[in-house]
Each structure stands twice: as C-alpha cells, then as structure tokens.
Design a protein around this motif. Structure first.
Motif, short mmCIF file in Angstrom:
data_model
loop_
_atom_site.label_atom_id
_atom_site.label_comp_id
_atom_site.label_asym_id
_atom_site.label_seq_id
_atom_site.Cartn_x
_atom_site.Cartn_y
_atom_site.Cartn_z
N LYS A 18 0.82 -1.21 0.00
CA LYS A 18 0.00 0.00 0.00
C LYS A 18 0.86 1.26 0.00
N LYS A 19 1.91 1.26 0.82
CA LYS A 19 2.80 2.42 0.88
C LYS A 19 3.49 2.66 -0.46
N LEU A 20 3.93 1.58 -1.10
CA LEU A 20 4.63 1.71 -2.38
C LEU A 20 3.68 2.19 -3.48
N VAL A 21 2.42 1.80 -3.38
CA VAL A 21 1.43 2.27 -4.36
C VAL A 21 1.13 3.75 -4.14
N VAL A 22 0.95 4.13 -2.88
CA VAL A 22 0.66 5.53 -2.56
C VAL A 22 1.81 6.43 -3.02
N GLU A 23 3.06 5.96 -2.85
CA GLU A 23 4.23 6.76 -3.23
C GLU A 23 4.59 6.59 -4.71
N VAL A 24 3.73 5.90 -5.44
CA VAL A 24 3.84 5.72 -6.91
C VAL A 24 5.08 4.91 -7.32
N TRP A 25 5.61 4.12 -6.42
CA TRP A 25 6.67 3.19 -6.83
C TRP A 25 6.06 2.00 -7.58
N LEU A 26 4.81 1.71 -7.29
CA LEU A 26 4.12 0.59 -7.92
C LEU A 26 2.84 1.07 -8.59
N ASP A 27 2.49 0.40 -9.69
CA ASP A 27 1.20 0.61 -10.36
C ASP A 27 0.30 -0.54 -9.93
N ALA A 28 -0.80 -0.21 -9.26
CA ALA A 28 -1.69 -1.25 -8.72
C ALA A 28 -2.68 -1.78 -9.74
N ALA A 29 -2.76 -1.18 -10.91
CA ALA A 29 -3.69 -1.64 -11.94
C ALA A 29 -3.00 -1.66 -13.30
N PRO A 30 -1.92 -2.42 -13.46
CA PRO A 30 -1.18 -2.42 -14.73
C PRO A 30 -1.97 -3.15 -15.82
#
Length: 569
Positions: A94-106
């Motif tokens: 969740k933290k990585l998604v919020v900080e835009v390190w990860l795309d949660a809906a690729p």
C-alpha cells in the motif's frame, strides 16, 4: 539528499549476512553510491526518486528491493512472501502504491497473463470462448494460449481479464531507473542485482581505489544513454532479431574510449550474426568498423569465403605482426598461406619453431596427482621444485605492477568492490596505461623491481588482485624466485603476458625448479610441464613452451609413465 543512516562520504561496506535484511543494506549501498558519485548524470526527477527511496519505511524499501532483484516488473501480490520485513506485505505494498513506486492496476498482455496465472485460474475466464471454438475442456495451457492469441491482442487489467477472481498484480514503475543505477554502479548490465545484493562482499578485501569525477566511465548523461542503447542492440541480437534491423539502431561512434570498446564488441557480434543470417556484405561492414582484436581475422576469413582474395591479401599482408598474440599470429599465417596460392604471390616463409625439450620418467604410482609425483621425485635440498602452474609469474607481475593495475582511469573502476579493473581484458587495457607500465618495466633494468615486489607483498597482503594468488605465495618462495629468475626473463615474460592477457595468463608449465646455489650465466631456474599417461599438450601450452625455447628460457615437458604392474589412472 537524506539517506537514512547511510553516510555518503564514508567508504561503503558490505552488509553482514546474519542480518535478515542484508540485501536491503547492500541495495542502499548501491543507491547511495550512485546518488553520491553520479548525481549530475541523473535527471532532477531521478535524483528526487532516489532521495525518496531512503524516505520510505524500511519494510517498503525491503519489499521494493526484493521486486527489483527479481526478473521482470510484474508481480502477483499474493506471491510476495517475505517474513523478514517485520510487518505485513500488504502494508508495504500500500505504501509503495501511494508513493507511486508501484502501479496497482497495470495493463497485462495475454503473455503476461499466462505467465502470472496457473491453468486452473485461467480456465474459468476463457471457458466460454474455448467452448465456442470447439476446444476440449482439458486443453493444456500452451494450447489454450495459442487458441486465444489471435483473439486477444490488446493489453487489459486483471479485472478485465479475470473479473474479480484474479489475484491482484502490481508493476514496478521505476525499473528503468534501477537499471540505470545498476549500470552506473557495475559498469555493465550483464551483472544482476544478485551479484551484489545477495553476496557477502565482506568475504574479500578490496584495493581502495580513489574515485574522482575524472576517473568515471561516464562523464555526461548522453554517454549513459549510449550504453543503454548499445545494450538494447545486444539484447535484440540475442533474441534473434535480423542483424540488418539492429545495425540501423547502433549508436554512432563516441569519443569516450570506454564506450568505444563496448561498441567494438557489439559490432563484432553483429558481424557474426549477419554472416549467420546470410548478410555477408553487412557482416564485412560491421567487422571492418569494429576495433575488436578478433574482428580483423574474422573479416579476412569472410573475404576468403567470398572469394575476394585480393582484398583479403591486401589486408593480411600489411598487418603488423607486433600487434598479434601467438594464437592470432598463427591464425594469420594460415590465412596468408592459403591466400598466397590464390593471388599467385610467394607464400610467406613458415616460422621455424625451435624443438621442445622433453624427457620421460617412470615412477611408481602413489595415488597423488602426476604433478605432485614428479615434483616430489625431482625436488632436492639444493634444487627445490614447486608446483606453481599459472600462479608464480602472474603473481610476480601483479605485485610489480600493482599500482598500475589499480590506476583509477575512466571505465576501470565503478565501485569499491572490484577485484580488478573492469577493462582488464579489453583491447586498450595496456595502451591506456602505457606510461605507467613503462615505469614498472624500467625497475626491471635499474634493480628497483625487487623492492617494489616485496613492498607490494608486504603491504597488500590478502587484497584481491586478478593476477596474484595469495595462497600460493610465501616469503621464502618469493625470495627464492627473485634470487633465481633474472630481471631480463621477467621483462620478457611480462611483455608477453600483456600482449594478450586473456590468452597468456594460462598455459604456464606446472613446475618450477630453482638452483639457488648457482649464478648466471649458469642455469638458475627451469620450468617443467608434466603430462601423465594419455595426456597431451594443449595449444596454449605449446605456444608458451615454444616461446620459452625461442627466448632461451629453460623449459621442458616431462612425460610420466607408471612402473610396470601399476594401474594407469
């Protein structure tokens, strides 16, 4: 830039493997090193991202590191299981998604989908389509994909593919940045993160090379981009892309010597690939443009196969032999002999090779290696014999030229954990350090070499060096070698070693026998190659033995035979 507890101005150290998050510590070392030494080669947004990496909570940094280390950039959230994080993986995600390190809906292609999910998970989503196509219910995964590939050419989200049944997938957004960081740290993209992050670097001691901006391989961002473009070209070649298509993407020549050597290697491989694909004209063009030492011989052989004998002869006949190692000279001589008949020119005189000294011993079998059996038989108090193989001469060279080997020049060292210069086996390794090597060799004439070698042995003990084999050395052996091997012989041997380091670091005889009671012009040492029953000399060993004979250096081949009644190994 905040770097947590990382001190950019201190020399980095490797993490202790007893720390469950040792891989994170090593990753932080890499990122901090690049941020400190290469910030000017990164964009403002990239520098901001690296700074933000250290601001992430430790579990999030560790999870991101785990994903970066793995292959690809797509990951199923339910497959990320790392107990050492100290908190639930879902919180770190969740933290990585919020900080835009990860795309949660690729968006996933059909290939992505079939790589990430099992057959059992895929069947329900595609059952109606497969049934409509008249396919069996128990269709194998590969067959299912083949049926569907013409229907689904677009990329879709997991929800669009599998509805609410598919486990969530995330994509690492910054993989390109981490690849750029990896390149600037390692100096290549051949090495994976595991080569650094998952090894105990503290097991070795490394020479402390001074890192300055002048010694960097990359002096501007465009050079990093050029390397990345060349790496893309090489990956395309490896994937089987047509050489003609890759040729159009090869970057223009650079004034950066280190990048030039990388481009030369790329063109060598492109030429090989073009010839295999029947593009002989392109192969010739690529090989002619490459400065790699293997390219010209390949160019000559290709011209010969194309029956362009006059062109090949013009190149071969004017090729300075001084540039060649023995193996290359041998290859050129064979080409010249064949071409001479085609162009009606006198064949070059065959180089007369001096005969090799040989002797035979018949000894009882003891269960030990043939080298040790012969060593023990020949050794005596006044003429001790040592089993050294490739270690002695290489080590003496490494000790004499230590500072030159570790000279901080562009493209030689990228981080503090090098066992030797990164350009060691490149064509311009010697020429870029010629003046420094000349100074080392000068000590062989003024007598200073002995003190230089002994000083290196004393002060550099245990530090990794690509030429020095520490376990094979001791004070007594070193003193004996320096007493018995004339400086002129060392000069001759070292010069040949530098002519082609890749080829000439091996092939030395197994044994060295010293005669410490004798003085020149008497024989003070000799080298002995041992061959047991059924064994024969290899080409690189023959070339060394022929070189010894041509230079008046005592060397011989001992053929060991077992006494009658003894079993042959």
């Amino acid at each position: 830039m905040s770097t947590s507890n990382h001190h950019l101005n201190n020399r980095p150290t490797a993490a202790n493997l007893e720390n469950p998050l040792y891989y994170l510590e090593n990753m932080e070392t890499v990122v901090a090193w690049v941020a400190n030494h290469h910030a000017d080669l990164l964009s403002a947004s990239e520098n901001a991202q690296l700074s933000a990496f250290f601001e992430l909570p430790r579990p999030a940094r560790a999870l991101l590191t785990r994903m970066v280390m793995r292959s690809g950039d797509l990951f199923r959230a339910d497959k990320l299981n790392y107990p050492e994080l100290g908190s639930p993986e879902c919180d770190a995600l969740k933290k990585l998604v919020v900080e835009v390190w990860l795309d949660a809906a690729p968006l996933l292609t059909l290939d992505d989908l079939f790589r990430l999910y099992t057959l059992v998970e895929l069947r329900p989503a595609f059952a109606p389509i497969l049934m409509q196509a008249g396919c069996a219910k128990n269709l194998a995964k590969a067959q299912m994909r083949k049926v569907l590939q013409n229907t689904f050419g677009d990329a879709r989200s997991v929800v669009d593919w599998l509805g609410g049944c598919g486990a969530p997938v995330v994509r690492v957004n910054s993989m390109a940045l981490f690849d750029r960081v990896r390149l600037m740290f390692f100096g290549n993209l051949r090495q994976s993160w595991s080569d650094f992050v998952l090894v105990e670097l503290g097991h070795h001691r490394y020479e402390q090379v001074q890192f300055t901006s002048e010694a960097r391989a990359f002096s501007e961002r465009s050079q990093v981009d050029t390397y990345l473009a060349m790496n893309d070209c090489r990956e395309c070649l490896d994937a089987g892309m047509l050489a003609a298509e890759v040729w159009a993407q090869v970057p223009q020549p650079s004034d950066n010597p280190w990048l030039t050597s990388r481009r030369d290697r790329l063109l060598l491989e492109l030429g090989r690939q073009a010839e295999r694909q029947g593009e002989r004209k392109l192969a010739l063009e690529a090989l002619a443009a490459s400065g790699h030492r293997e390219a010209r011989l390949k160019q000559l052989r290709l011209l010969e196969r194309m029956k362009r004998f006059d062109e090949a002869w013009a190149i071969a006949a004017n090729w300075p032999h001084a540039e060649l190692s023995d193996a290359e000279a041998q290859g050129l001589a064979r080409i010249l002999k064949r071409l001479a008949a085609k162009v009606k020119q006198p064949a070059p005189l065959a180089l007369q090779r001096p005969p090799l000294r040989e002797f035979t011993l018949t000894l009882p079998q003891t269960g030990r290696s043939v080298e040790r059996v012969v060593r023990d038989h020949l050794s005596s108090p006044d003429a001790p014999v040592f089993y050294m193989e490739n270690t002695l001469i290489n080590s003496l060279f490494g000790l004499l030229c230590w500072n030159t080997i570790f000279k901080p020049i562009p493209g030689a060292f990228f981080h503090p954990f090098h066992s030797g210069p990164a350009d060691l086996l490149r064509e311009d390794f010697v020429s870029r350090r010629q003046a420094a090597f000349d100074q080392c060799f000068a000590t062989l004439h003024d007598g200073g070499y002995r003190r230089q070698i002994l000083d290196s042995y004393a002060t550099k003990q245990g530090i990794t060096n690509p030429f020095v084999t520490w376990p094979a050395l001791n004070d007594a052996l070193l003193t004996l070698a320096l007493d018995c091997i004339p400086a002129l012989d060392l000069h001759i041997l070292f010069k040949r070693l530098l002519l082609n380091i890749r080829e000439h670091r091996s092939g030395f005889p197994d044994l060295v026998r010293f005669y410490p009671e004798k003085s020149p012009p008497e024989l003070c040492y000799e080298m002995i190659e041992v061959k047991g029953p059924g064994d024969r000399l290899q080409d690189h060993q023959v070339r060394w033995l022929q070189f010894f004979a041509s230079q008046g250096i005592a060397a011989s081949v001992c053929y060991l035979r077992w006494q009658t009644g003894e079993a042959t190994p």
